[in-house]
Scaffold this active site. Sequence first.
Site, PDB file in Angstrom:
ATOM      1  N   ARG A 221       0.851  -1.187   0.000  1.00 34.84           N
ATOM      2  CA  ARG A 221       0.000   0.000   0.000  1.00 34.84           C
ATOM      3  C   ARG A 221       0.884   1.232   0.000  1.00 34.84           C
ATOM      4  O   ARG A 221       1.639   1.456   0.937  1.00 34.84           O
ATOM      5  CB  ARG A 221      -0.921   0.003   1.211  1.00 34.84           C
TER       6      ARG A 221
ATOM      7  N   ASP B  12      -5.276  -2.062  -2.711  1.00 37.77           N
ATOM      8  CA  ASP B  12      -6.029  -2.245  -1.472  1.00 37.77           C
ATOM      9  C   ASP B  12      -6.729  -3.597  -1.556  1.00 37.77           C
ATOM     10  O   ASP B  12      -7.769  -3.732  -2.202  1.00 37.77           O
ATOM     11  CB  ASP B  12      -7.041  -1.111  -1.307  1.00 37.77           C
ATOM     12  N   LEU B  13      -6.152  -4.591  -0.904  1.00 42.93           N
ATOM     13  CA  LEU B  13      -6.679  -5.953  -1.028  1.00 42.93           C
ATOM     14  C   LEU B  13      -7.985  -6.141  -0.271  1.00 42.93           C
ATOM     15  O   LEU B  13      -8.652  -7.172  -0.453  1.00 42.93           O
ATOM     16  CB  LEU B  13      -5.636  -6.963  -0.544  1.00 42.93           C
TER      17      LEU B  13
ATOM     18  N   GLY C 212       3.465 -13.415   4.315  1.00 46.10           N
ATOM     19  CA  GLY C 212       4.006 -13.644   5.652  1.00 46.10           C
ATOM     20  C   GLY C 212       3.030 -13.298   6.741  1.00 46.10           C
ATOM     21  O   GLY C 212       3.425 -12.844   7.825  1.00 46.10           O
TER      22      GLY C 212
ATOM     23  N   GLY D  39       5.316 -13.051  17.691  1.00 42.75           N
ATOM     24  CA  GLY D  39       6.691 -13.422  17.998  1.00 42.75           C
ATOM     25  C   GLY D  39       7.650 -12.737  17.055  1.00 42.75           C
ATOM     26  O   GLY D  39       7.242 -12.145  16.052  1.00 42.75           O
ATOM     27  N   HIS D  40       8.915 -12.789  17.414  1.00 42.30           N
ATOM     28  CA  HIS D  40       9.978 -12.286  16.547  1.00 42.30           C
ATOM     29  C   HIS D  40      11.141 -13.272  16.595  1.00 42.30           C
ATOM     30  O   HIS D  40      11.143 -14.245  17.365  1.00 42.30           O
ATOM     31  CB  HIS D  40      10.417 -10.881  16.959  1.00 42.30           C
ATOM     32  N   ASP D  41      12.138 -12.993  15.767  1.00 42.67           N
ATOM     33  CA  ASP D  41      13.283 -13.880  15.584  1.00 42.67           C
ATOM     34  C   ASP D  41      13.806 -14.466  16.891  1.00 42.67           C
ATOM     35  O   ASP D  41      13.977 -15.679  17.011  1.00 42.67           O
ATOM     36  CB  ASP D  41      14.397 -13.092  14.877  1.00 42.67           C
TER      37      ASP D  41
ATOM     38  N   ASN E  54      12.444 -14.967  19.684  1.00 44.82           N
ATOM     39  CA  ASN E  54      11.526 -15.925  20.293  1.00 44.82           C
ATOM     40  C   ASN E  54      11.571 -17.265  19.577  1.00 44.82           C
ATOM     41  O   ASN E  54      11.567 -18.325  20.218  1.00 44.82           O
ATOM     42  CB  ASN E  54      10.099 -15.380  20.251  1.00 44.82           C
TER      43      ASN E  54
ATOM     44  N   ASP F 264      15.286 -15.310  11.270  1.00 37.53           N
ATOM     45  CA  ASP F 264      14.562 -14.708  10.141  1.00 37.53           C
ATOM     46  C   ASP F 264      15.131 -15.106   8.787  1.00 37.53           C
ATOM     47  O   ASP F 264      14.399 -15.517   7.884  1.00 37.53           O
ATOM     48  CB  ASP F 264      14.606 -13.183  10.243  1.00 37.53           C
TER      49      ASP F 264
END
Length: 378
Positions: free
Chosen positions: A37, A63-64, A86, A128-130, A132, A158
């Site tokens: 966008r 705009d999906l 993702g 979460g992130h990398d 975690n 990642d």
Amino acid sequence: MGPLAGIKVIEIKGIGPGPYAGQLLADLGAEVIVVERASKPNSIAPPSAKDVSSRGKKSIALDLRHPQGLATLLTLVESADVIFEGNRPGVAERIGFGPDTCLERNPKIIYGRMTGWGQDGPLAHAAGHDCNYISLTGAAAAIGTKAQPIMPLNLVGDFAGGSMFLVVGILSALLEVRQSGKGQVIDAAITDGSAHLMSMFYTMTQAGSWNTGRENNLLDGGTPFYRAYQTADGKHVSVGALEPKFFAELITTLQLPERYIEQQHDKGCWHELTHALSEAFSAQTRDHWVALFEGSDACVAGILDYQEAVDHPHNQARGTYIEINGEAQPAPSPRFSRSQPDTPSAPSAEGADTAEVLSQWGLDSASIKQLADNGVLT
């Protein structure tokens, strides 16, 4: 140009591992179209025009959540080879471009799903992130000092555990579809990928040569011959003299007592040996040791920051880095003898290529104008 020339990829804009996977595919010659966008770029990700991961791609703004935006995406799906996203599990389905819908429109399409926890399991819908994700796979616990783990940037999770495994899955499915004629879904979870990266350490554990303590093993700084040492200027060198002949050259070049050569694997002597190496390297600057050791078999290298790395003679000779719009960045990798990719084009701003891409992918000018008039091209 490049081995993936002719492959058409739709990337639904995300952060981190998704865009990097798209960069890898674009670097190798695929035509990668990023759907994002223009009016609301992601608050975490950098602007697309400043993002190395956006190089070599075209950006379209859709705009999906608008029916016509979704319909336009599904029209593009009909002529694509790959689409990947993702989002958390179920989000794409709720918007209307989940795997079943895309495969119905294009039975040969490869649908990639890039998540931290995967599409199922107790944590599948959790944030979460990398750090975690690698915490659950043994990787985070193995990296750091004796006192505490140290987060290894987001390279392990990642990018190595996420992007690389997504790309491996996509390329494998592209080969398989040639035989079956059927597309499929790739469930690329960072937990799965980073767990896979730990394979060698399961082997070493079974052989009795690895344990769960940090700085207590062959490759984690636990030995005097595989670790970093500080130099006189506060910088560092890395020592990787694992093999006896390399270790012998290290000791000889540093003019340390020859008895250390025979004591390489005597753990009772490691404290003394580490101290001796520390004292030796701290006596001169990093660049002094680089001049003395570089190119030898002692396995000593100066530890460079990422800006210094651009100017290193070896990297310069190989063209490891390139410039795009005057900004240094890593060159495409690996190299190919016959289908070497071109230098990637500069990254586009959000939505900068919308009209061009939609036209090239089959929409007529009247349809594109109608989308713009209806606020779909945002």
